[in-house]
Design an enzyme around this catalytic site. Structure first.
Site, PDB file in Angstrom:
ATOM      1  N   THR A 194       0.862  -1.187   0.000  1.00  0.00           N
ATOM      2  CA  THR A 194       0.000   0.000   0.000  1.00  0.00           C
ATOM      3  C   THR A 194       0.894   1.231   0.000  1.00  0.00           C
ATOM      4  OG1 THR A 194       0.002  -0.003   2.379  1.00  0.00           O
ATOM      5  CG2 THR A 194      -1.820  -1.128   1.317  1.00  0.00           C
ATOM      6  N   GLU A 339      -5.984  -3.236  -1.272  1.00  0.00           N
ATOM      7  CA  GLU A 339      -6.458  -4.352  -0.441  1.00  0.00           C
ATOM      8  C   GLU A 339      -7.614  -5.099  -1.094  1.00  0.00           C
ATOM      9  OE1 GLU A 339      -5.682  -1.346   0.522  1.00  0.00           O
ATOM     10  OE2 GLU A 339      -4.731  -1.300   2.491  1.00  0.00           O
ATOM     11  N   LYS A 447     -13.956  18.521   9.769  1.00  0.00           N
ATOM     12  CA  LYS A 447     -14.947  18.510  10.847  1.00  0.00           C
ATOM     13  C   LYS A 447     -15.232  19.939  11.278  1.00  0.00           C
ATOM     14  CE  LYS A 447     -13.038  14.131  12.109  1.00  0.00           C
ATOM     15  NZ  LYS A 447     -11.695  14.219  11.496  1.00  0.00           N
ATOM     16  N   TRP A 452     -19.659  17.034   9.472  1.00  0.00           N
ATOM     17  CA  TRP A 452     -18.602  16.727   8.519  1.00  0.00           C
ATOM     18  C   TRP A 452     -18.846  17.447   7.195  1.00  0.00           C
ATOM     19  CZ3 TRP A 452     -17.422  10.741   8.701  1.00  0.00           C
ATOM     20  CH2 TRP A 452     -16.881  10.445   9.959  1.00  0.00           C
TER      21      TRP A 452
END
Ligand code: AMP
Length: 550
Positions: A194, A339, A447, A452
């Site tokens: 990754t 993944e 935030k 959000w």
């Protein structure tokens, strides 16, 4: 690995393991004269067929055997998209070893870390990466030899790298008689690390079974939709999650394959599209920016290019519209991750959407899309409770499926699953029709006052302005609201726009309190090794930025 109960009655069908070698055997037997065309690192064009590719892959498999590469051993590559890399894909995995594709854009120390962690035995590399190899060789502890993917006459006369081998010598001196071995389909086939924006990179270790199932599913009409009538040019690098599986799905379907080598600028890609009759391509949004800028500046159209899959980061709706309206190219928005091998969702319409207006269709197509068969997804709150599919409620996106990671290589990070589901780190909404839309990466969410703000929406609006080339939105600490959005913008060459004009452009498009508090203009945005905008670098650069509202 999970074990399942067995029925007393076993099905009576051939239990042939799903192996990657079967793809190249199939391509040779049924599409033997289909071409693989490569722009080489050497600068010239190379063309041959799947039959030739199979023959050379068998020779390479013999060479690997001769070098002592055993089943399960890791063999690394540091290479662009090209025919020799393709041969390595099949020779390494097909013979039971593990192909470890390394991103050459990483820092040599990171490459050495990854090579040591993977315990790579050999490393195959494109000739222009010799300086990288010279830098990593003293640090790499397990690599027994470096194979330079070129002809003998390109080999350096004297090199600091011990055990430097010539790829074409290995091929020339090896027999093409090689029977691909049969083994358990759960054996490891390839390894990708990754990007590791936080902490050390971790390895996703794919199996033959996961890769084969992903290849079947990704070729489906509502996914990549690859067929024997296509000419496929993967712009996405073979070191970025196996070029999204395209080196496998082209062999499965018999599509002609075109490799761009290292030349990913707009002009080179455009010329290759036209020369080779490319119908389908795939890549991250940043590479398409280069192509679209080139075609717009030179007033060019595509003769054969019809469809592209865009993913890796959110595809701005403005880019989709330009492709569709100005060039007649259909954009399929896709989402996935290392993944997940990588494909999770693709965005296409269903039969019941046929009667919708263009705007209604576009609104759906902008989302990341529906799960391709094999992948299941859900959104949950911070306590793991599943949330409603109403298109409004956002939560942490979890996935499962036979090509989704169960644990990282060497169990790095320990148990990563939540009740058997993999937490993606993305925040998303899912609507009643099952269309998923990413609102943000959880660490990029802004935030503000306990609510959000999705940075992707704010960026998409900015890049819809004709004077804006790229935009990134980050949260800046604010004494009253916790965080407020700051928009960092790169203008299109030769275009002008003021902060006030850009902020006015947001009016009526989003809730007023979502509007960025400030705009800064910059010459470029930092890009990661796979072409994604590096928000963490931008956050670092503007950490002490004072918003006018603070
Ligand atoms: P990587 O493993 O480097 O390919 O990164 C995977 C991550 O890229 C995902 O978890 C998402 O955050 C992001 N990503 C991939 N595709 C998309 C997309 N279409 N829209 C938004 N984010 C995406």
């Amino acid at each position: 690995m999970m074990q399942y109960p067995q029925s007393p009655l076993t099905g009576r069908m051939m239990s042939q393991p799903l192996l990657i070698s079967s793809l190249i055997k199939h391509a040779d037997r049924y599409y033997g004269d289909t071409e693989v065309v490569s722009r080489r690192v050497e600068g010239d064009m190379h063309r041959y067929t799947y039959r030739d590719c199979h023959q050379r892959a068998r020779k390479l498999a013999n060479a690997l055997k001769h070098l002592g590469v055993a089943m399960g051993d890791r063999v690394a590559t540091l290479a662009w998209n090209g025919y020799r890399h393709l041969e390595a894909y099949y020779a390494v995995s097909g013979s039971g070893a593990v192909l470890h594709t390394v991103n050459p854009r990483l820092h040599p120390e990171q490459i050495a870390y990854i090579a040591n962690h993977a315990e790579d035995q050999y490393l195959f590399f494109d000739l222009n990466f010799l300086p990288v190899i010279e830098a990593i060789a003293p640090l790499a502890k397990t690599i027994k030899g470096y194979v330079m993917m070129c002809d003998r006459d390109r080999m350096p006369v004297d090199s600091k790298v011990a055990n430097l081998l010539c790829y074409e010598d290995l091929i020339a001196s090896s027999s093409d008689q090689f029977d691909w071995p049969l083994f358990d389909e759960n054996s490891a086939s390839s390894l990708c690390y990754t990007s590791g924006t936080t902490g050390n990179p971790k390895g996703a270790l794919y199996s033959h079974r996961s890769t084969m199932l992903h290849s079947y599913a990704s070729a489906l009409p509502d996914a990549l939709n690859v067929s024997a009538r296509d000419v496929v040019l993967p712009v996405v690098p073979m070191f970025h999650v196996n070029a999204w599986g395209l080196p496998y799905s082209v062999m499965l379907t018999g599509a002609k394959l075109v490799f761009p080598g290292p030349a990913l600028d707009g002009k080179s890609i455009y010329e290759l599209f036209e020369q080779e009759g490319v119908t389908f391509s795939a890549g991250v949004p940043t590479v398409w920016l280069g192509l679209l800028t080139y075609t717009a500046q030179n007033n060019l159209k595509f003769s054969t290019f019809r469809r592209t899959v865009i993913g890796g980061s959110a595809c701005p709706p403005a880019m989709m519209k330009t492709f569709r309206h100005d060039y007649g190219v259909e954009v399929v928005h896709a989402w996935g991750m290392t993944e997940m091998s990588p494909l999770g969702t693709c965005c296409t319409l269903t039969g019941k959407h046929a009667h919708l207006s263009d705007d209604e269709k576009q609104a759906r197509l902008e989302k990341q899309g529906r799960a391709i068969f094999g992948v299941d997804m859900k959104i949950v709150d911070d306590d793991g409770q599943e949330l409603a599919w109403d298109g409004k409620t956002y939560g942490n996106l979890l996935v499962k499926g036979p090509w989704v990671i169960e644990a990282y290589f060497k169990n790095e990070g320990g148990n990563v699953l939540q009740d058997g589901w993999f937490p993606t780190g993305d925040v998303a909404v899912i609507d009643a029709e099952g269309y998923m839309q990413i609102t943000d990466r959880s660490k990029d969410v802004i935030k503000s006052g306990g609510e959000w703000i999705g940075s992707i929406d704010l960026e998409n609006i900015a890049v819809a302005h004709p004077a804006v080339l790229q935009a990134a939105c980050i949260g800046i600490a604010h004494p009253k609201w916790d965080e407020r959005p700051l928009l960092v913008v790169v203008k299109k060459p030769g275009m002008e726009i003021t902060k006030a004009e850009l902020l006015k452009f947001y009016e009526g498009k989003i809730a007023k309190w979502w509007t960025p508090d400030d705009v800064v203009f910059t010459d470029s945005l930092p890009l990661g090794a796979t072409g994604k905008i590096l928000k963490n670098k931008i956050r670092e650069a503007y950490r002490d930025y004072k918003l006018p509202t603070a």
